[in-house]
Scaffold this active site. Structure first.
Site, PDB file in Angstrom:
ATOM      1  N   ASP A   1      10.385  -1.392   8.065  1.00 60.77           N
ATOM      2  CA  ASP A   1      10.756  -0.859   6.753  1.00 60.77           C
ATOM      3  C   ASP A   1       9.463  -0.871   5.944  1.00 60.77           C
ATOM      4  O   ASP A   1       9.086  -1.901   5.397  1.00 60.77           O
ATOM      5  CB  ASP A   1      11.833  -1.730   6.100  1.00 60.77           C
ATOM      6  CG  ASP A   1      12.248  -1.189   4.747  1.00 60.77           C
ATOM      7  OD1 ASP A   1      12.331   0.037   4.588  1.00 60.77           O
ATOM      8  OD2 ASP A   1      12.487  -2.007   3.834  1.00 60.77           O
TER       9      ASP A   1
ATOM     10  N   GLU B   1      11.118   3.722   9.120  1.00 58.48           N
ATOM     11  CA  GLU B   1      11.889   4.494   8.149  1.00 58.48           C
ATOM     12  C   GLU B   1      11.085   5.704   7.711  1.00 58.48           C
ATOM     13  O   GLU B   1       9.917   5.582   7.335  1.00 58.48           O
ATOM     14  CB  GLU B   1      12.235   3.639   6.928  1.00 58.48           C
ATOM     15  CG  GLU B   1      13.095   4.389   5.925  1.00 58.48           C
ATOM     16  CD  GLU B   1      13.526   3.511   4.779  1.00 58.48           C
ATOM     17  OE1 GLU B   1      14.510   2.766   4.942  1.00 58.48           O
ATOM     18  OE2 GLU B   1      12.859   3.542   3.740  1.00 58.48           O
TER      19      GLU B   1
ATOM     20  N   ASP C   1      14.211  -6.097   2.647  1.00 59.19           N
ATOM     21  CA  ASP C   1      13.285  -5.353   3.511  1.00 59.19           C
ATOM     22  C   ASP C   1      13.414  -5.823   4.970  1.00 59.19           C
ATOM     23  O   ASP C   1      13.312  -5.029   5.903  1.00 59.19           O
ATOM     24  CB  ASP C   1      11.836  -5.556   3.056  1.00 59.19           C
ATOM     25  CG  ASP C   1      11.659  -5.283   1.584  1.00 59.19           C
ATOM     26  OD1 ASP C   1      11.486  -4.119   1.210  1.00 59.19           O
ATOM     27  OD2 ASP C   1      11.729  -6.259   0.795  1.00 59.19           O
TER      28      ASP C   1
END
Length: 179
Positions: A7, A68, A141
């Site tokens: 992330d 991501e 996160d």
């Protein structure tokens, strides 16, 4: 299949490793956050992200890296930092020959919770449940990184088959034009 989920973020870059196959219980191998000091120069922060990701790659030896996909936000500064951290993660994986997959936030949320509009709490709760953890990973996160890895384990093989079929079709079409 062992997947490192990333992330991306310049201040906090979530990382999580999940192992398993679709349809079977998954196992969390590790989870954490690569942090960089906000007051450091950009180049130093990117090096810190690189070193952190390299350490995770060395320690956990994933077969895939799921990152991501950066999407446009109103805050350009945030988007730039996220994109830069994302590029570092992709570079680290590519340097080692590890395939990289990009997943959108809504794709990850839909895979993990069933809704592409799920909030962070819902994602954390489902990650906790799917990986049979005692509590949701903190900060968010870290949970998001695990969700990325789960998403890739569940969706990656199908995406790979689709990409191979498209490539085969394109090659066949090119061959037909040159014949």
């Amino acid at each position: 299949m062992r997947v490192l989920g990333v992330d991306p973020g310049l201040t906090r870059c979530g990382v999580g490793v999940v192992e398993g196959v679709a349809g079977r219980p998954l196992t969390m191998i590790g989870v954490g956050v690569v942090r960089t000091p906000v007051d450091a120069e950009l180049g130093q922060r990117l090096v810190a992200v690189e070193q952190g990701i390299e350490q995770w790659l060395d320690e956990h030896r994933p077969e895939f890296v799921a990152v991501e996909r950066v999407f446009s936000q109103h805050n350009v500064r945030t988007v730039m930092g996220t994109a830069q951290a994302s590029a570092v993660a992709m570079l680290c994986a590519a340097r080692r020959g590890i395939p990289v997959a990009l997943h959108t936030p809504s794709e990850v949320k839909a895979a993990v919770t069933g809704s592409g509009r799920a909030d962070k709490a819902q994602v954390g709760a489902m990650v906790t449940r799917l990986l049979r953890l005692d509590a949701p990973p903190k900060p968010a996160d870290a949970a998001d990184a695990l969700a990325l890895a789960i998403c890739h384990i569940w969706r990656g093989p199908a995406q790979n088959r689709l990409q191979q079929a498209v490539a085969l079709h394109a090659a066949t079409a090119r061959k037909g034009r040159t014949a």
